[in-house]
Design an enzyme around this catalytic site. Structure first.
Site, PDB file in Angstrom:
ATOM      1  N   ARG A  72       0.798  -1.224   0.000  1.00 10.43           N
ATOM      2  CA  ARG A  72       0.000   0.000   0.000  1.00 10.43           C
ATOM      3  C   ARG A  72       0.828   1.271   0.000  1.00 10.43           C
ATOM      4  O   ARG A  72       0.334   2.326  -0.369  1.00 10.43           O
ATOM      5  CB  ARG A  72      -1.018  -0.059   1.134  1.00 10.43           C
ATOM      6  CG  ARG A  72      -2.066  -1.155   0.841  1.00 10.43           C
ATOM      7  CD  ARG A  72      -3.103  -1.314   1.915  1.00 10.43           C
ATOM      8  NE  ARG A  72      -2.599  -1.819   3.171  1.00 10.43           N
ATOM      9  CZ  ARG A  72      -2.497  -3.101   3.492  1.00 10.43           C
ATOM     10  NH1 ARG A  72      -2.860  -4.030   2.649  1.00 10.43           N
ATOM     11  NH2 ARG A  72      -2.049  -3.466   4.663  1.00 10.43           N
ATOM     12  N   GLU A 109       4.217  -9.272  14.952  1.00 16.31           N
ATOM     13  CA  GLU A 109       3.544  -9.850  16.107  1.00 16.31           C
ATOM     14  C   GLU A 109       3.174 -11.307  15.860  1.00 16.31           C
ATOM     15  O   GLU A 109       3.006 -12.082  16.788  1.00 16.31           O
ATOM     16  CB  GLU A 109       2.287  -9.043  16.429  1.00 16.31           C
ATOM     17  CG  GLU A 109       2.608  -7.630  16.893  1.00 16.31           C
ATOM     18  CD  GLU A 109       1.378  -6.781  17.058  1.00 16.31           C
ATOM     19  OE1 GLU A 109       0.399  -7.264  17.641  1.00 16.31           O
ATOM     20  OE2 GLU A 109       1.399  -5.625  16.600  1.00 16.31           O
TER      21      GLU A 109
END
Length: 191
Positions: A72, A109
């Site tokens: 993006r 994560e």
């Protein structure tokens, strides 16, 4: 730093940008409130305002490289680079760039990932910004900074359209300034 803290407080463009971002609950997995910028891209005025705000910020900062993070960051980076007279350098996921590359792995994560850049795309001493759509903990931005600094670039700042406030305290971007346009809006209808 948020755009609203940098002379844009009350700027109606920021509210329009925030409204143009769709929040998709439970995507890609339960509990995630996905910030979907595809609706921003469909809104010509909000998309233009997003690019214009970044261009206004970086126009006079002697930036020669706009490095966009896959995927993006590719939607905003080229337009910003063209407008400020800089080159656009894509930072891609593994095995997407032909030719010789350098790589930087980083921890997410939920696992690990890697960014790659063409050898020779950035020269020592060039002034760079890193652009992406969203920053959470900053792991991807940190990897982008490391990649650019390994070839001798000066990373001036990182810029994101959206900053997730709930992870602000865990953000790590190697001491570089971070410029964020908006924080996500949590829609009542998404709960």
């Amino acid at each position: 730093m948020f755009a609203a803290e940098n002379g844009l407080r009350g700027d109606p463009r920021l509210q329009a940008i925030s409204r143009a971002i769709r929040v998709v609950p439970d995507f890609p997995k339960p509990g995630i409130m996905f910030q979907d910028i595809t609706t921003l891209l469909l809104d010509h005025k909000a998309f233009k305002d997003t690019v214009d705000i970044f261009v206004d910020r970086y126009r006079d900062m002697d930036i020669s490289v706009v490095a966009g993070v896959e995927a993006r960051g590719f939607m905003f980076g080229p337009a910003i680079a063209l407008a400020i007279g800089a080159k656009f350098v894509p930072l891609r996921k593994p095995r997407k760039l032909p030719g010789e590359v350098i790589s930087e792995s980083y921890v997410l994560e939920y696992g690990t990932d890697c960014l790659e850049m063409h050898v020779g795309a950035v020269e020592p001493g060039e002034r760079a910004i890193v652009i992406d759509d969203l920053v959470a903990t900053g792991g991807t931005l940190s990897a982008a900074i490391k990649l650019l600094e390994r070839v001798g670039a000066e990373v001036v700042e990182c810029a994101c359209v959206i900053g997730l406030p709930e992870v602000k305290d865990r953000r790590r971007i190697r001491g570089k300034p971070l410029y964020i346009l908006v924080e996500p809006r949590l829609l009542d209808e998404c709960r």
